[in-house]
Design an enzyme around this catalytic site. Structure first.
Site, PDB file in Angstrom:
ATOM      1  N   CYS A 329       0.787  -1.237   0.000  1.00 34.92           N
ATOM      2  CA  CYS A 329       0.000   0.000   0.000  1.00 34.92           C
ATOM      3  C   CYS A 329       0.822   1.291   0.000  1.00 34.92           C
ATOM      4  CB  CYS A 329      -0.989   0.045   1.155  1.00 34.92           C
ATOM      5  SG  CYS A 329      -1.376  -1.516   1.913  1.00 34.92           S
ATOM      6  N   ARG A 358       6.938 -10.532   6.071  1.00 37.76           N
ATOM      7  CA  ARG A 358       6.206 -10.433   7.326  1.00 37.76           C
ATOM      8  C   ARG A 358       6.853 -11.390   8.324  1.00 37.76           C
ATOM      9  NH1 ARG A 358      -0.126 -10.241   5.203  1.00 37.76           N
ATOM     10  NH2 ARG A 358       0.264  -8.616   3.649  1.00 37.76           N
ATOM     11  N   GLN A 376       2.348 -11.044  -3.665  1.00 40.30           N
ATOM     12  CA  GLN A 376       0.910 -11.024  -3.911  1.00 40.30           C
ATOM     13  C   GLN A 376       0.623 -10.567  -5.334  1.00 40.30           C
ATOM     14  OE1 GLN A 376      -0.287  -8.152  -0.898  1.00 40.30           O
ATOM     15  NE2 GLN A 376      -1.111  -9.799   0.359  1.00 40.30           N
ATOM     16  N   ASP A 378      -1.095  -8.242  -6.301  1.00 38.44           N
ATOM     17  CA  ASP A 378      -1.715  -7.128  -5.587  1.00 38.44           C
ATOM     18  C   ASP A 378      -2.032  -5.942  -6.487  1.00 38.44           C
ATOM     19  OD1 ASP A 378      -2.631  -5.821  -3.369  1.00 38.44           O
ATOM     20  OD2 ASP A 378      -0.656  -5.266  -2.597  1.00 38.44           O
ATOM     21  N   HIS A 380      -3.938  -1.749  -6.076  1.00 36.23           N
ATOM     22  CA  HIS A 380      -4.716  -0.754  -5.357  1.00 36.23           C
ATOM     23  C   HIS A 380      -5.493   0.039  -6.378  1.00 36.23           C
ATOM     24  CE1 HIS A 380      -1.725  -1.928  -2.407  1.00 36.23           C
ATOM     25  NE2 HIS A 380      -2.637  -1.609  -1.510  1.00 36.23           N
ATOM     26  N   LYS A 459     -14.389  -5.995   4.307  1.00 38.05           N
ATOM     27  CA  LYS A 459     -13.686  -6.737   3.255  1.00 38.05           C
ATOM     28  C   LYS A 459     -14.413  -8.021   2.897  1.00 38.05           C
ATOM     29  CE  LYS A 459     -10.744  -9.084   6.608  1.00 38.05           C
ATOM     30  NZ  LYS A 459      -9.520  -9.836   6.774  1.00 38.05           N
ATOM     31  N   HIS A 505      -8.127  -2.260  -1.811  1.00 35.34           N
ATOM     32  CA  HIS A 505      -6.968  -3.165  -1.803  1.00 35.34           C
ATOM     33  C   HIS A 505      -7.502  -4.486  -2.310  1.00 35.34           C
ATOM     34  CE1 HIS A 505      -4.761  -0.832   1.430  1.00 35.34           C
ATOM     35  NE2 HIS A 505      -5.992  -0.461   1.668  1.00 35.34           N
TER      36      HIS A 505
END
Length: 633
Positions: A329, A358, A376, A378, A380, A459, A505
């Site tokens: 993000c 992580r 990911q 991923d 946005h 979510k 997200h």
RNA sequence: GCCGCGGUGGCUCAGUCGGUAGAGCGGCUCCUUGGUAAGGAGCAGGUCGAGGGUUCGAUUCCCUCCCGCGGCUCCA
């Protein structure tokens, strides 16, 4: 009094007849396996005396509720055995679960060598067919009976005053319980302890960890055997075994939780990326690349410093603290903020496939499905509030399509406003009802998890299951009203004034790592042709065909196929076996006959026998399957 | 991180009631030229997870740590 049966007929039954006798009277054959009964929609024991007219139906082991009665009864046997063996153990709660059941105790840790004694006690109870005897007592009596067990007292306190409390006695063991139960322990012939562990106490607080004994139960020994066999087969699909064996990835003891993608695994990852990128292009996404490491100040802005610091890899350089990014993000926010934006640019969809780090707790690391470094798929998406529904709808369709490509069963879960949330309740309500209507509109069945939303927004999570039935969260679609604000993101609207966008997200497959881990178990290592690191292995029958095989392999490689060839050191059978063990979907054999005919003998996984075809036909057919990403060879 | 269990060649496992280890598969070499899931022979490969302690001597017993497995919590 008149009792009605499930088939619509009714019979006059004398008052006081037990539910079990009544059912036998109605249809001894159909109710033979009944382990409890349903009277006017309420679950009762077979021993329950009927006192008034009503509708009575059998509860069978295959019914969901029947299964739960069986598992829950089994839990009582475990509690009986544990308390007989360790009188200090305080039973707390023993519910059925998706897989079987468990019973939690407040007690000193169990050890493995106590297991045989525990199992012996349970078998003894089963053999003796101890009855489950129900009685109702007053709250005061119950409080006296369970005075030594604060957990049971806690449950009793929740019963409204004046209402009786039901207890069940099984031999020497008495438990507070709503019921119903199977008539006697003989119904639990197929009971099995799966293991035990410490659990962190939930609602009941008492300081230290509890001990949980987990198990599963079946009406018969034979059904248990079938279950155990299936479980053993599922264990053989474990991606942690398959991955290294198929040379896809490995791990090193020196750095636990970090996957090492080997050459073959990297091919699979690249194909997955290509699959996702193809859709990104169609759906109007652009891709970005931002730093992997950011200073503390950025994480203070994003909120990670406050909420996620203990899960981050941190380092200090020149007295400044930096952290490896656990999520993409911040980078996306900074790209959006890098110049002024117009409403014309929205929805602005920024994808990023960056390695994320992580610091997962050591005990939670689990092969590829729970790693400390992963990537990911991923993105946005910066939108106006009006643009949200259409955007979410597209994402849900995408999930459906992607999961269909992999033949995966999946479930959706909507997580709503948690106790601690940012923003206003009205915004949350609006967002939640909007997500609901999109899910409903797509005709999806989904679970609602109240209060499980992120602090910044509700979510939708997508879950898939591994070979042992463990559920893993893969995709997630999260609305975020906070981050744009924290980063001061703005765009100029049609009205000429500045507005703050909403951020979605979203990941579809989740991470290459977790997704591939679960998918490998799903396909038992037989990746579909488009993902298979080696699509074809060409084998000569004898030394004579080696030149032809070399030629074919080169030709096919030029045509874009992933090909391996072997020499002729081992017997053909041996080399066929090796190719099968390596899970190569197509095996092409070339002998004198094929050289003469200008063909190959093709053996495809999952298909019987071989077929003869020309090299050009093979290229054409395989390319078509890859282009459409067909699941089966 | 918490509780339990485990760690012997690349893999699967045997073994040592304390006297420094074996097999099969895999690998390499040679023989075999074989038609759809294991042809034969030979060779190489192990500081028995790491460190410390007890002991004349530890892979074996004890302690600590590391890693793995199952579960809990948390998560993609």
């Amino acid at each position: 009094m008149s009792i009605r049966w499930p088939d619509g007929t009714s019979t006059d039954i004398p008052a006081g007849t037990s539910a079990g006798d009544a059912l036998r009277h109605w249809n001894a054959q159909q109710t033979r396996l009944a382990l409890a009964a349903i009277l006017d929609g309420e679950l009762i024991d077979l021993a329950h005396p009927l006192t008034h007219a009503g509708v009575l139906a059998p509860l069978l082991p295959d019914d969901k509720a029947g299964r739960e009665v069986l598992q829950h009864s089994a839990a009582h046997l475990v509690a009986k055995a544990v308390t007989e063996l360790i009188p200090d153990a305080l039973p707390t709660d023993g519910p059925p679960t998706d897989e079987g059941f468990y019973y939690d105790f407040e007690m000193r840790p169990l050890t493995a060598d106590e297991l045989p004694a525990l199992e012996a006690k349970i078998r003894e109870t089963v053999r003796r067919k101890d009855r489950f005897e129900r009685s109702e007592i007053s709250k005061t009596e119950a409080e006296a009976l369970f005075r030594h067990n604060p957990h049971k007292l806690g449950y009793i306190a929740k019963v409204p005053d004046g209402r009786p409390v039901s207890i069940y006695r099984t031999g020497t063991f008495t438990d507070l319980c709503r019921g119903p139960h199977v008539p006697d322990a003989g119904w639990l012939e197929g009971i099995h302890i799966l293991g035990f562990s410490a659990v962190i106490p939930g609602t009941v607080s008492s300081g230290g960890a509890f001990q949980r004994v987990r198990g599963v139960a079946f009406p018969t020994r034979a059904e248990l055997e079938t279950y155990l066999k299936r479980r053993t087969e599922a264990e053989a699909r474990d991606h942690r075994i398959l991955g290294p064996r198929l040379e896809l990835f490995t791990f090193s003891d020196e750095i636990p939780g970090f996957p090492f993608w080997n050459p073959k695994g990297m091919i699979v990852v690249r194909e997955l990326e290509a699959f996702v990128r193809e859709h990104l292009a169609e759906a109007g996404y652009s891709e970005i690349r931002t730093p992997l490491i950011y200073p503390q100040s950025i994480y203070e802005t994003s909120g990670h410093w406050e909420h996620y610091r203990e899960n981050m890899f941190l380092t200090t350089v020149d007295d400044r603290t930096f952290g490896l990014k656990p999520m993409n993000c911040p980078g996306a926010m900074l790209v959006f903020r890098s110049r002024s934006r117009s409403y014309r640019e929205l929805p602005m969809r920024l994808a990023e496939f960056a390695p994320l780090h992580r610091l997962e707790a050591s005990g939670t690391i689990h092969g590829l499905t729970r790693a400390r470094e992963f990537v990911q798929d991923d993105a946005h998406v910066f939108v106006t509030e009006e643009q949200i529904p259409a955007e979410i709808r597209t994402l849900i369709e995408w999930v459906q399509r992607a999961m269909g490509t992999f033949h995966l069963e999946w479930t959706a879960e909507l997580s709503t406003r948690p106790a601690k949330f940012l923003g206003t309740a009205e915004t949350w309500d609006r967002a939640e009802s909007m997500l609901k209507s999109v899910l409903d509109g797509a005709g999806l069945k989904y679970k609602i998890s109240p209060g499980e939303g992120a602090f910044y927004g509700p979510k939708i999570d997508i879950h898939i299951r591994d070979s042992l039935g463990r559920s893993w969260q893969c995709g997630t679609i999260q609305l975020d009203y906070q981050l744009p604000d924290r980063f001061g993101l703005q765009y100029q609207g049609t009205d000429g004034t500045l507005h703050t966008p909403v951020v979605v997200h979203r990941v579809i497959l989740g991470t290459w790592e977790r997704f591939l881990g679960v998918f490998l178990e799903h396909c038992a290592g037989w990746l579909p042709p488009w993902l298979a690191p080696v699509q074809v292995r060409v084998l000569p029958v004898t030394e004579r065909q080696v030149p032809r095989v070399t030629e074919l392999a080169a030709e096919w490689r030029t045509a874009g196929l992933r090909v391996e060839s072997t020499d002729s050191q081992d017997t053909l059978s041996k080399r066929i076996r090796e190719a099968e063990v390596a899970h190569v979907p197509y095996i092409a054999v070339v002998g004198d006959r094929e050289v003469a005919a200008g063909t190959v003998a093709l053996r495809a996984h999952g298909q019987k026998g071989q077929r003869s075809l020309t090299p050009a036909q093979l290229v054409e057919q395989l390319r078509a399957k890859v282009a459409t990403r067909e699941y089966d060879p």
